[in-house]
Scaffold this motif. Structure first.
Motif, PDB file in Angstrom:
ATOM      1  N   VAL A 232       0.853  -1.190   0.000  1.00 35.10           N
ATOM      2  CA  VAL A 232       0.000   0.000   0.000  1.00 35.10           C
ATOM      3  C   VAL A 232       0.889   1.240   0.000  1.00 35.10           C
ATOM      4  O   VAL A 232       1.695   1.433   0.907  1.00 35.10           O
ATOM      5  N   TYR A 233       0.743   2.059  -1.025  1.00 32.55           N
ATOM      6  CA  TYR A 233       1.474   3.318  -1.128  1.00 32.55           C
ATOM      7  C   TYR A 233       0.453   4.453  -1.223  1.00 32.55           C
ATOM      8  O   TYR A 233       0.175   4.969  -2.304  1.00 32.55           O
ATOM      9  N   ALA A 234      -0.141   4.793  -0.111  1.00 25.49           N
ATOM     10  CA  ALA A 234      -1.086   5.908  -0.053  1.00 25.49           C
ATOM     11  C   ALA A 234      -0.334   7.072   0.578  1.00 25.49           C
ATOM     12  O   ALA A 234      -0.146   7.106   1.787  1.00 25.49           O
ATOM     13  N   TRP A 235       0.087   8.015  -0.235  1.00 19.35           N
ATOM     14  CA  TRP A 235       0.994   9.036   0.254  1.00 19.35           C
ATOM     15  C   TRP A 235       0.708  10.376  -0.411  1.00 19.35           C
ATOM     16  O   TRP A 235      -0.345  10.577  -1.010  1.00 19.35           O
ATOM     17  N   PHE A 236       1.682  11.293  -0.286  1.00 17.20           N
ATOM     18  CA  PHE A 236       1.589  12.680  -0.724  1.00 17.20           C
ATOM     19  C   PHE A 236       0.570  13.422   0.147  1.00 17.20           C
ATOM     20  O   PHE A 236      -0.448  12.863   0.550  1.00 17.20           O
ATOM     21  N   GLY A 237       0.810  14.650   0.408  1.00 12.35           N
ATOM     22  CA  GLY A 237      -0.144  15.454   1.172  1.00 12.35           C
ATOM     23  C   GLY A 237      -0.200  15.033   2.616  1.00 12.35           C
ATOM     24  O   GLY A 237      -0.423  13.865   2.904  1.00 12.35           O
ATOM     25  N   GLY A 238      -0.009  15.961   3.565  1.00 15.52           N
ATOM     26  CA  GLY A 238      -0.033  15.622   4.969  1.00 15.52           C
ATOM     27  C   GLY A 238      -1.290  16.028   5.677  1.00 15.52           C
ATOM     28  O   GLY A 238      -1.334  16.058   6.901  1.00 15.52           O
ATOM     29  N   SER A 239      -2.343  16.359   4.941  1.00 13.27           N
ATOM     30  CA  SER A 239      -3.543  16.908   5.565  1.00 13.27           C
ATOM     31  C   SER A 239      -4.671  15.895   5.712  1.00 13.27           C
ATOM     32  O   SER A 239      -5.762  16.248   6.133  1.00 13.27           O
ATOM     33  N   SER A 240      -4.442  14.646   5.373  1.00 18.62           N
ATOM     34  CA  SER A 240      -5.492  13.639   5.460  1.00 18.62           C
ATOM     35  C   SER A 240      -5.475  12.979   6.838  1.00 18.62           C
ATOM     36  O   SER A 240      -4.414  12.735   7.409  1.00 18.62           O
ATOM     37  N   THR A 241      -6.678  12.681   7.363  1.00 18.21           N
ATOM     38  CA  THR A 241      -6.799  12.101   8.696  1.00 18.21           C
ATOM     39  C   THR A 241      -7.476  10.741   8.627  1.00 18.21           C
ATOM     40  O   THR A 241      -8.360  10.506   7.796  1.00 18.21           O
ATOM     41  N   PHE A 242      -7.054   9.845   9.534  1.00 15.92           N
ATOM     42  CA  PHE A 242      -7.653   8.517   9.657  1.00 15.92           C
ATOM     43  C   PHE A 242      -7.972   8.301  11.125  1.00 15.92           C
ATOM     44  O   PHE A 242      -7.066   8.280  11.973  1.00 15.92           O
ATOM     45  N   LEU A 243      -9.260   8.163  11.450  1.00 18.64           N
ATOM     46  CA  LEU A 243      -9.702   7.948  12.821  1.00 18.64           C
ATOM     47  C   LEU A 243     -10.201   6.520  12.974  1.00 18.64           C
ATOM     48  O   LEU A 243     -11.162   6.126  12.318  1.00 18.64           O
ATOM     49  N   GLY A 260       1.841  -7.201   6.377  1.00 21.40           N
ATOM     50  CA  GLY A 260       2.706  -7.067   5.214  1.00 21.40           C
ATOM     51  C   GLY A 260       3.821  -6.072   5.440  1.00 21.40           C
ATOM     52  O   GLY A 260       3.791  -5.231   6.340  1.00 21.40           O
ATOM     53  N   THR A 261       4.828  -6.152   4.576  1.00 19.90           N
ATOM     54  CA  THR A 261       6.065  -5.390   4.770  1.00 19.90           C
ATOM     55  C   THR A 261       6.014  -3.971   4.234  1.00 19.90           C
ATOM     56  O   THR A 261       6.896  -3.174   4.533  1.00 19.90           O
ATOM     57  N   THR A 262       5.009  -3.625   3.416  1.00 21.23           N
ATOM     58  CA  THR A 262       4.940  -2.281   2.835  1.00 21.23           C
ATOM     59  C   THR A 262       3.532  -1.735   2.970  1.00 21.23           C
ATOM     60  O   THR A 262       2.631  -2.132   2.234  1.00 21.23           O
ATOM     61  N   ASN A 263       3.353  -0.837   3.931  1.00 25.17           N
ATOM     62  CA  ASN A 263       2.066  -0.163   4.102  1.00 25.17           C
ATOM     63  C   ASN A 263       2.339   1.304   4.408  1.00 25.17           C
ATOM     64  O   ASN A 263       2.486   1.692   5.562  1.00 25.17           O
ATOM     65  N   TYR A 264       2.466   2.075   3.335  1.00 26.07           N
ATOM     66  CA  TYR A 264       2.739   3.500   3.442  1.00 26.07           C
ATOM     67  C   TYR A 264       1.397   4.221   3.507  1.00 26.07           C
ATOM     68  O   TYR A 264       0.840   4.623   2.507  1.00 26.07           O
TER      69      TYR A 264
END
Length: 513
Positions: A232-243, A260-264
């Motif tokens: 999972v490569y969910a990236w870019f932008g620092g304004s997203s929130t996960f509650l 798994g070994t890659t969860n960005y």
């Protein structure tokens, strides 16, 4: 005294980062239809969803003469209509399938003002496969400025299946019982699909895997189950929130799991429920690595959640707090169970429990393990639980906190709690239970609990003590148990209990049941 519990019993009192709308059911008259149909979009560019002239009945290949209704399966296929964008009006349909589509599906009720009812309700599957080529994507967007369009997915067999494309200004509500899959294909040409200015409220189950996804200004709230399942490569932008919410729809609470070994997962994560980064103890035969923009647990408010939230990172699991480990994992409430590694700075507040090793919520038994802190410091304001166990040969071993080369800061409210799971061998033993580069401050309390700690298997009483040994760039706390006639206790971080078979509590602390 902080207790570790596992049930979920209450909904979060907090609102999500984006205001939610209350959905009010309403009855609408439907066209008279002999039976449900599969309707294929055949309209012009910019055509409106509710125009009956723009649909073909796939069973007959003839114009349907009606717009989609609550029992109809809607298909928008780029191979059949490759130059057309479509705007959807307020409607209810059975399912939606958008495939090979390089243009735009706009979800709108024709009114720029936010309404109570969802713009689109889907009673089955929602498949979004928006695009086929390198860098070129289709779009699934809302039309109301500053207010995401509401898409409610509900009913037996319902769920979101997002495989490709850009989603912008959409608020998905995934109802209880839904099963959703996000596996968004990225581009070898340097582009990526994206989630922008959108929100997801999940009351069902969501699996995310094999995904390359750009993020910007999103709010995701998990009320039930959310799994990151590798690559999972969910990236870019620092304004997203996960509650990860306090309580789910069935009372079990929000569960956030990482395998798994890659969860960005470049969200600012707040955990109010259960977070399992790796295998769920005692199943520890797979790894789980999470890289988050930031990660915190609980909220800095004088309230109590029942049960308290927890984050568990078993052997093989790792949490990276910030892309460059520059952020701080703050534990405001609950517990952290660590037999893996945290990369970044960790701060635990008073009233929390940091478990070095393992903890089984089903049996209430803690076990030995190594909690490692790397690329950052650690500050303990609550309880540190160290467990003593016996390996198969009968030789005892204790869990440990390893912060080699890092700074350990001990607040006056910190407590060292050593729990013994078995009898002490006749010969005594010693082991380093805390290792750090530098230690600032001292524990405010120290106590022991557990089984037959004061007597060995021959009924001979033993003595325990904890020594602090300091050298340049290395400080260790050594736990030592000696039989009668051995050396007496040296200087330690706090008073110890007198002889006897029971626990002797220090000034501050609590026992895990």
């Amino acid at each position: 005294m902080t207790q570790l519990l596992d049930g979920r019993v209450a909904r979060s009192p907090l609102a999500s980062a984006r205001p939610r709308r209350k959905f009010v059911p309403r009855l609408e008259s439907l066209e008279e239809r002999a039976m449900p149909a599969q309707l294929l979009w055949a309209g012009p560019d910019g055509g409106h969803w509710d125009n009956p002239d723009y649909w073909i009945d796939t069973a007959t290949g003839q114009p349907a003469g009606v717009a989609p209704g609550v029992s109809d399966d809607v298909v928008i296929d780029g191979y059949s209509n490759d130059n057309s964008s479509v705007t959807g009006a307020v409607t209810e349909i059975h399912s939606l399938s958008v495939t090979h589509f390089l243009h735009t599906v706009t979800v709108s009720d024709g009114d720029p003002v936010a309404d109570i009812a969802p713009e689109l309700t889907i009673h089955g599957s929602c498949v979004l496969d928006l695009g086929t080529g390198i860098v070129v994507h289709g779009h699934f967007v809302g039309a109301e400025p500053g207010s995401p369009a509401d898409v409610l997915i509900t009913g037996p067999g319902a769920g979101l299946d997002w495989h490709w494309g850009d989603i912008d200004s959409i608020h998905f509500v995934l109802d209880p019982g839904t099963n959703s899959h996000i596996h968004v294909a990225g581009d070898t040409g340097g582009g990526h699909s994206s989630l922008t200015s959108s929100a997801i409220d999940n009351f069902g189950s969501v699996v995310v895997d094999h995904t390359i996804l750009g993020l910007s200004d999103n709010a995701v709230v998990n009320h039930h189950y959310w799994l990151l399942n590798d690559e999972v490569y969910a990236w870019f932008g620092g304004s997203s929130t996960f509650l990860n919410d306090l309580a789910g729809i069935d009372g079990s609470g929000g569960t956030f799991q990482v395998i798994g070994t890659t969860n960005y997962w470049y969200f600012n994560v707040t955990n109010l429920g259960a977070a399992e980064i790796g295998g769920t103890y005692p199943v520890t035969n797979y790894v789980g690595i999470l890289i988050a923009a930031d990660y915190d647990q609980g909220v800095p408010l004088p309230i109590a959640f029942a049960p308290a939230p927890y984050t568990r990172i078993p052997f093989g699991g790792a949490l990276y707090v910030g892309r460059l480990m520059e952020e701080t994992f703050t534990v405001f409430m609950g517990s952290v169970i660590l037999d893996g590694t945290i990369h970044g700075t960790v701060v635990t507040m008073p009233g929390t429990v940091f478990v070095a090793g393992t903890y089984d919520f089903t049996t209430g038994v803690s076990g030995v393990g190594t909690a490692s802190i790397e690329n950052g410091s650690i500050t303990l304001g609550g309880e540190l639980l160290i467990t003593v166990g016996n390996i198969s040969s009968g030789v005892p071993i204790a869990s440990s906190l390893s912060a080699v080369g890092e700074t350990l800061t001990l607040m006056p409210t910190s407590v060292l709690h050593v729990h013994n799971n078995g009898p002490t061998p006749a010969g005594g033993w010693s082991q380093a239970i805390i290792t750090a580069g530098t230690v600032v401050g001292e524990f405010g309390g120290l106590f022991f609990t557990g089984l037959v700690f004061w007597y060995d298997q021959f009924g001979i009483p033993h003595t325990w003590f904890v020594n602090k040994n300091s050298a340049p760039f290395l400080t260790q706390y050594i736990l030592t148990v000696v039989s009668p006639g051995g050396p007496g206790p040296g200087p330690g971080p706090g008073p110890g209990p007198g002889p006897g078979p029971g626990p002797g509590p220090g000034p501050i602390g609590g026992e895990i049941p």
